[in-house]
Write a protein that holds these residues in place. Structure first.
Motif, mmCIF file in Angstrom:
data_model
loop_
_atom_site.group_PDB
_atom_site.id
_atom_site.type_symbol
_atom_site.label_atom_id
_atom_site.label_comp_id
_atom_site.label_asym_id
_atom_site.label_seq_id
_atom_site.Cartn_x
_atom_site.Cartn_y
_atom_site.Cartn_z
ATOM 1 N N GLU A 102 -0.450 5.283 -4.064
ATOM 2 C CA GLU A 102 0.876 4.982 -3.524
ATOM 3 C C GLU A 102 1.111 3.484 -3.520
ATOM 4 O OE1 GLU A 102 2.075 6.976 0.024
ATOM 5 O OE2 GLU A 102 2.363 8.746 -1.190
ATOM 6 N N ASP A 155 -5.665 -5.715 0.547
ATOM 7 C CA ASP A 155 -5.703 -5.958 -0.899
ATOM 8 C C ASP A 155 -7.049 -6.578 -1.259
ATOM 9 O OD1 ASP A 155 -2.879 -5.298 -1.801
ATOM 10 O OD2 ASP A 155 -2.523 -6.576 -0.071
ATOM 11 N N ARG A 198 7.722 1.753 -7.305
ATOM 12 C CA ARG A 198 6.593 0.823 -7.173
ATOM 13 C C ARG A 198 6.925 -0.518 -7.854
ATOM 14 N NH1 ARG A 198 0.858 1.138 -6.611
ATOM 15 N NH2 ARG A 198 -0.062 -0.741 -7.463
ATOM 16 N N TYR A 257 1.578 -2.451 6.933
ATOM 17 C CA TYR A 257 2.295 -3.514 6.209
ATOM 18 C C TYR A 257 3.737 -3.677 6.696
ATOM 19 C CZ TYR A 257 -1.409 -4.190 2.676
ATOM 20 O OH TYR A 257 -2.582 -4.491 2.037
ATOM 21 N N GLN A 258 4.457 -2.554 6.803
ATOM 22 C CA GLN A 258 5.864 -2.680 7.196
ATOM 23 C C GLN A 258 6.001 -2.677 8.734
ATOM 24 O OE1 GLN A 258 5.093 -0.749 4.192
ATOM 25 N NE2 GLN A 258 5.671 -2.740 3.356
ATOM 26 N N TYR A 272 9.170 2.417 0.101
ATOM 27 C CA TYR A 272 7.831 3.032 0.146
ATOM 28 C C TYR A 272 7.935 4.486 0.603
ATOM 29 C CZ TYR A 272 5.224 -1.322 -0.639
ATOM 30 O OH TYR A 272 4.695 -2.452 -1.195
ATOM 31 N N LEU A 287 3.579 -8.344 -2.167
ATOM 32 C CA LEU A 287 2.869 -8.215 -0.896
ATOM 33 C C LEU A 287 1.615 -9.087 -0.882
ATOM 34 C CD1 LEU A 287 3.646 -6.201 1.503
ATOM 35 C CD2 LEU A 287 4.882 -5.839 -0.592
ATOM 36 N N GLU A 288 0.920 -9.089 -2.021
ATOM 37 C CA GLU A 288 -0.314 -9.893 -2.089
ATOM 38 C C GLU A 288 -0.017 -11.378 -1.916
ATOM 39 O OE1 GLU A 288 -2.870 -6.951 -5.061
ATOM 40 O OE2 GLU A 288 -1.640 -8.552 -5.888
ATOM 41 N N ARG A 344 7.037 7.908 -1.436
ATOM 42 C CA ARG A 344 6.079 8.842 -0.818
ATOM 43 C C ARG A 344 6.659 10.251 -0.749
ATOM 44 N NH1 ARG A 344 4.588 5.644 3.413
ATOM 45 N NH2 ARG A 344 2.987 4.909 1.982
ATOM 46 N N SER A 402 2.007 1.932 5.250
ATOM 47 C CA SER A 402 3.358 1.562 5.704
ATOM 48 C C SER A 402 3.341 1.127 7.177
ATOM 49 C CB SER A 402 4.332 2.726 5.533
ATOM 50 O OG SER A 402 4.745 2.840 4.191
ATOM 51 N N ARG A 436 -4.100 4.743 -0.715
ATOM 52 C CA ARG A 436 -3.059 4.406 0.279
ATOM 53 C C ARG A 436 -2.150 5.598 0.596
ATOM 54 N NH1 ARG A 436 -3.176 -0.800 1.408
ATOM 55 N NH2 ARG A 436 -3.726 -2.366 -0.124
ATOM 56 N N LYS A 438 -10.817 -0.417 -3.113
ATOM 57 C CA LYS A 438 -10.461 0.993 -2.948
ATOM 58 C C LYS A 438 -10.559 1.755 -4.263
ATOM 59 C CE LYS A 438 -6.531 -0.167 -0.959
ATOM 60 N NZ LYS A 438 -5.880 -0.067 -2.233
#
Ligand code: TYD
Length: 217
Positions: A47, A20, A58, A112-113, A78, A167-168, A82, A109, A104, A24
């Motif tokens: 995404e 983050d 989202r 992050y996941q 997610y 997430l951030e 997708r 995924s 992304r 991008k």
């Protein structure tokens, strides 16, 4: 055997990845402008997002206020976003000869996941292989940034206020693990990855991206 000579050449599927605050979206826009100025048709997308249901997913997965979301549910949300994006938007565009630039994709995924949330890269890769039907990017550009630099940039972009999505809001060590995960994915897939230092200036970054993509066109 007959070959349909009127079918357009398939478009390139170009993905930008990174932590983050890596910048991008700026490079997505610049890359799109460059391709269009060369006469190509380009679709930029992101995404999670890109279709109505994916944008709704989202909001559900990123906004605070939907209660607890456990890691498996998050990974599936997610992946569901997708699946719709790939079937409804990305594949039809590529088939029509449009280059698709996506902010992304699956590797987010995995990082992050799979790593960040600790679900494991293999498990997250499996649900994503189902979601995408095995679609892979032709090129993945990783804008590498430290957790601290990413956070400072996010704060600078929002006028000094720290506005973080779910997430951030995770601590720096979570974002450092994501960074290492992306670097590992890049090392494992050198043929499709271009790794750039996101702290370089915008023009320098863009010229390296242009050189890399020119080699693929
Ligand atoms: P992004 O669109 O890059 O955020 P923004 O543009 O608002 O800065 O990504 C949204 C967040 O979702 C980001 O923190 C990364 C996370 N994410 C995952 O955890 N897994 C995924 O598969 C994707 C695509 C994003």
């Amino acid at each position: 055997m007959s070959i349909n000579s009127s079918a357009p050449a398939r478009g390139l599927f170009i993905v930008f990845e990174g932590g983050d605050g890596a910048g991008k979206s700026t490079q997505v826009q610049r890359t799109s402008q460059w391709l269009q100025s060369a006469g190509a048709t380009v679709l930029t997308t992101r995404e999670p997002g890109g279709t109505q249901i994916s944008e709704e997913l989202r909001s559900l997965v990123l906004d605070h206020g939907h209660g607890e979301i456990d890691a498996r549910t998050e990974a599936l949300m997610y992946a569901a976003a997708r699946a719709a994006h790939v079937q409804q938007v990305i594949i039809p565009a590529l088939d029509a000869g449009t280059h698709v630039i996506c902010d992304r994709f699956v590797d987010s995924s995995l990082a992050y996941q799979g790593v960040g949330r600790g679900l494991g890269v293999d498990a997250v890769a499996a649900i994503n292989s189902f979601a995408t039907g095995g679609l892979h990017p032709d090129a993945t550009i990783l804008l590498d940034i430290s957790a601290q630099d990413g956070r400072s940039r996010r704060i600078a972009n929002t006028g000094g206020i720290e506005e973080s999505d779910r997430l951030e809001s995770e601590p720096d060590d979570f974002h450092e693990r994501i960074r290492m995960a992306f670097k590992e994915l890049a090392a494992e897939n050198p043929q499709r990855y271009l790794v750039l230092d996101a702290t370089e200036d915008i023009e320098q970054l863009q010229s390296q991206i242009v050189t890399h993509l020119t080699g693929l066109l």
